[in-house]
Design a protein around this motif. Structure first.
Motif, PDB file in Angstrom:
ATOM      1  N   GLY A 293     -52.182 -24.357  23.951  1.00  0.00           N
ATOM      2  CA  GLY A 293     -51.540 -25.366  23.409  1.00  0.00           C
ATOM      3  C   GLY A 293     -52.533 -26.584  23.248  1.00  0.00           C
ATOM      4  N   ALA A 294     -53.615 -26.735  24.275  1.00  0.00           N
ATOM      5  CA  ALA A 294     -54.737 -27.628  23.933  1.00  0.00           C
ATOM      6  C   ALA A 294     -55.445 -27.341  22.824  1.00  0.00           C
ATOM      7  N   LYS A 295     -55.734 -25.947  22.550  1.00  0.00           N
ATOM      8  CA  LYS A 295     -56.756 -25.739  21.474  1.00  0.00           C
ATOM      9  C   LYS A 295     -55.776 -25.783  20.096  1.00  0.00           C
ATOM     10  N   ALA A 296     -54.506 -25.659  20.174  1.00  0.00           N
ATOM     11  CA  ALA A 296     -53.862 -25.910  18.895  1.00  0.00           C
ATOM     12  C   ALA A 296     -53.646 -27.380  18.764  1.00  0.00           C
ATOM     13  N   GLU A 297     -53.547 -28.187  19.654  1.00  0.00           N
ATOM     14  CA  GLU A 297     -53.604 -29.797  19.414  1.00  0.00           C
ATOM     15  C   GLU A 297     -54.893 -30.042  18.757  1.00  0.00           C
ATOM     16  N   ALA A 298     -55.719 -29.492  19.271  1.00  0.00           N
ATOM     17  CA  ALA A 298     -57.205 -29.776  18.694  1.00  0.00           C
ATOM     18  C   ALA A 298     -57.449 -29.545  17.618  1.00  0.00           C
ATOM     19  N   GLU A 299     -56.903 -28.260  17.326  1.00  0.00           N
ATOM     20  CA  GLU A 299     -56.988 -27.819  15.636  1.00  0.00           C
ATOM     21  C   GLU A 299     -56.199 -28.574  14.867  1.00  0.00           C
ATOM     22  N   ALA A 300     -55.043 -29.105  15.076  1.00  0.00           N
ATOM     23  CA  ALA A 300     -54.324 -29.980  14.281  1.00  0.00           C
ATOM     24  C   ALA A 300     -55.128 -31.267  14.230  1.00  0.00           C
ATOM     25  N   ALA A 301     -55.552 -31.860  15.276  1.00  0.00           N
ATOM     26  CA  ALA A 301     -56.407 -33.112  15.154  1.00  0.00           C
ATOM     27  C   ALA A 301     -57.504 -33.031  14.032  1.00  0.00           C
ATOM     28  N   VAL A 302     -58.478 -31.957  14.059  1.00  0.00           N
ATOM     29  CA  VAL A 302     -59.387 -31.884  13.288  1.00  0.00           C
ATOM     30  C   VAL A 302     -59.063 -31.273  11.921  1.00  0.00           C
ATOM     31  N   LYS A 303     -57.789 -30.782  11.723  1.00  0.00           N
ATOM     32  CA  LYS A 303     -57.161 -30.564  10.365  1.00  0.00           C
ATOM     33  C   LYS A 303     -56.676 -31.641   9.786  1.00  0.00           C
ATOM     34  N   GLU A 304     -56.262 -32.699  10.273  1.00  0.00           N
ATOM     35  CA  GLU A 304     -55.646 -34.151   9.899  1.00  0.00           C
ATOM     36  C   GLU A 304     -57.187 -34.758   9.607  1.00  0.00           C
ATOM     37  N   GLU A 305     -58.020 -34.749  10.605  1.00  0.00           N
ATOM     38  CA  GLU A 305     -59.281 -35.275  10.179  1.00  0.00           C
ATOM     39  C   GLU A 305     -60.008 -34.929   8.936  1.00  0.00           C
ATOM     40  N   PHE A 306     -59.880 -33.723   8.660  1.00  0.00           N
ATOM     41  CA  PHE A 306     -60.300 -32.797   7.395  1.00  0.00           C
ATOM     42  C   PHE A 306     -59.447 -33.262   6.055  1.00  0.00           C
ATOM     43  N   VAL A 307     -58.389 -33.532   6.353  1.00  0.00           N
ATOM     44  CA  VAL A 307     -57.452 -33.676   5.179  1.00  0.00           C
ATOM     45  C   VAL A 307     -57.687 -35.151   4.857  1.00  0.00           C
TER      46      VAL A 307
END
Length: 408
Positions: A293-307
């Motif tokens: 779950g933590a890694k998924a949240e981190a992944e979503a955060a960096v994805k938002e940053e990339f977008v």
């Protein structure tokens, strides 16, 4: 009243302006006194200002910011108003010429346009430098946004990898938990069935004889792993009425009691020994779930940053293209502005010339009559003067001769 540009006002009713030319022609006008000494009527001559009237009327009709019908009516009064000198011009004509002047002054408002174009051309060097500077700034912004996007992209790739590994670890823990817990589940089911048969059909069949009950007991006991000979003997024993069962039958019953007890005890032992590993597997699954779950949240955060970085780069790129286009268009725009300025200056000169011509014609007055010619002397006076002149001629000759003699 119908308001026009420059705050001027045209007549409110259609007939007021429609009948102006007629009123000007029919209005009573002062006539200068006939020149003395005139003995014959002079022939009419063409008005030398006719072409000027036409030019002024055309300028009125071409003016912007006024209703076309009104301009047409006002233009029709130009000739009627200007062909009469100011000192003998009717009041109606003055009113109409006042409207003509308002329109011409409004038409000469092109002066503001000229001033704006002159300022634009004068500031062309500064504008060119500003556009070139904007291109440089936009290029630098694109470079910076590209670096930010690349960094965000790398973080996203790492986040995707870590999230994928965490998910795989969770799946492995869940698989291990399922496999380890299956034995315990089977042991729990076996214990429950043993206790159900032991306390149900088996307890009843020991006290009575019933074919259906016996059949149910035998069917329910399959899978317990009891000795086959024991189960065969039990079938024979429990088929007899309880009162007819002997020592062997009692021995069979005792062996079955032992078998049931041993089987239940074995299941309990398995369940008891399996609890710690079961708890360990559950804890492992829980920890893996938290990590995933933590890694998924981190992944979503960096994805938002990339977008967001992608969007920022797109905007910066669009601004760079716009700045480059503006710099590229500067030359043609400046040429067009100079051309427009030339045309505007020409238009301004024409407007001012028309306005000056209008003012000259509007202010002109009736020229004074020509001076009378001197009267010719009477014929008798001419005859008397002739002998006198003849008598004076010899005397004059003598005087000239005496003057010419040398002095002694």
């Amino acid at each position: 009243p119908t308001t026009m540009a420059q705050g001027s006002v045209l007549p409110t009713a259609r007939h007021e302006c429609r009948d102006l030319p007629h009123l000007l022609i029919m209005a009573p006008m002062k006539r200068p006194a006939a020149a003395s000494g005139s003995t014959a009527k002079k022939g009419r001559t063409a008005d030398p200002n006719l072409e000027k009237y036409h030019q002024i009327a055309a300028a009125v009709q071409a003016a912007d910011g006024f209703p076309g019908e009104m301009l047409k009516l006002v233009a029709s009064t130009v000739k009627v108003g200007l062909q009469t000198p100011k000192d003998v011009r009717h009041g109606y004509a003055e009113q109409c010429l006042g409207m003509v002047q308002e329109v011409l002054k409004a038409a000469s408002g092109v002066r503001e346009k000229v001033a704006g174009l002159e300022s634009k051309v004068a500031a062309s060097d500064e504008e060119k430098a500003a556009r070139e500077a904007a291109v440089g700034a936009a290029v630098g912004e694109v470079t910076q946004k590209t670096e930010v996007q690349d960094a965000a992209k790398a973080k996203l790739a790492a986040g995707n990898d870590e999230s994928a590994k965490a998910k795989a670890a969770l799946q492995a823990a869940e698989t291990e938990q399922k496999a380890g817990d299956e034995a315990l589940v089977a042991a729990a089911d076996r214990k429950a069935k043993l206790e159900a048969v032991f306390g149900g059909d088996y307890a009843l069949i020991k006290e009575t004889t019933d074919a259906k009950l016996l059949k149910s007991f035998l069917r329910g006991s399959k899978g317990f792993g009891f000795d086959a000979q024991l189960m065969s003997a039990a079938e024979s024993t429990f088929a007899k009425p309880a009162g007819e069962r002997g020592m062997f039958d009692n021995l069979v019953t005792k062996e079955l009691d032992i078998a049931f007890s041993a089987a239940v005890a074995a299941a309990e032992e398995l369940l008891s020994q399996g609890e710690p590993p079961k708890a360990e597997r559950a804890a492992k699954v829980e920890a893996a779930g938290v990590e995933a779950g933590a890694k998924a949240e981190a992944e979503a955060a960096v994805k938002e940053e990339f977008v967001a970085a992608q969007k920022a780069l797109g905007e910066a790129t669009a601004q760079r293209k716009g700045a480059e286009k503006a710099a590229k268009d500067f030359g043609p725009e400046l040429a067009a502005a100079k051309k427009e300025l030339t045309a505007a200056n020409k238009e301004l000169m024409e407007c001012e010339a028309t306005l000056a011509t209008f003012a000259e014609l509007r202010e002109r007055t009736t020229p004074p009559p020509p001076a009378p010619e001197p009267e010719a002397p009477p014929a008798d006076a001419e005859e008397e003067a002739a002998p006198e002149d003849a008598a004076m001629a010899p005397a004059a000759g003598e005087a000239e001769a005496a003057a010419a003699q040398p002095v002694a």
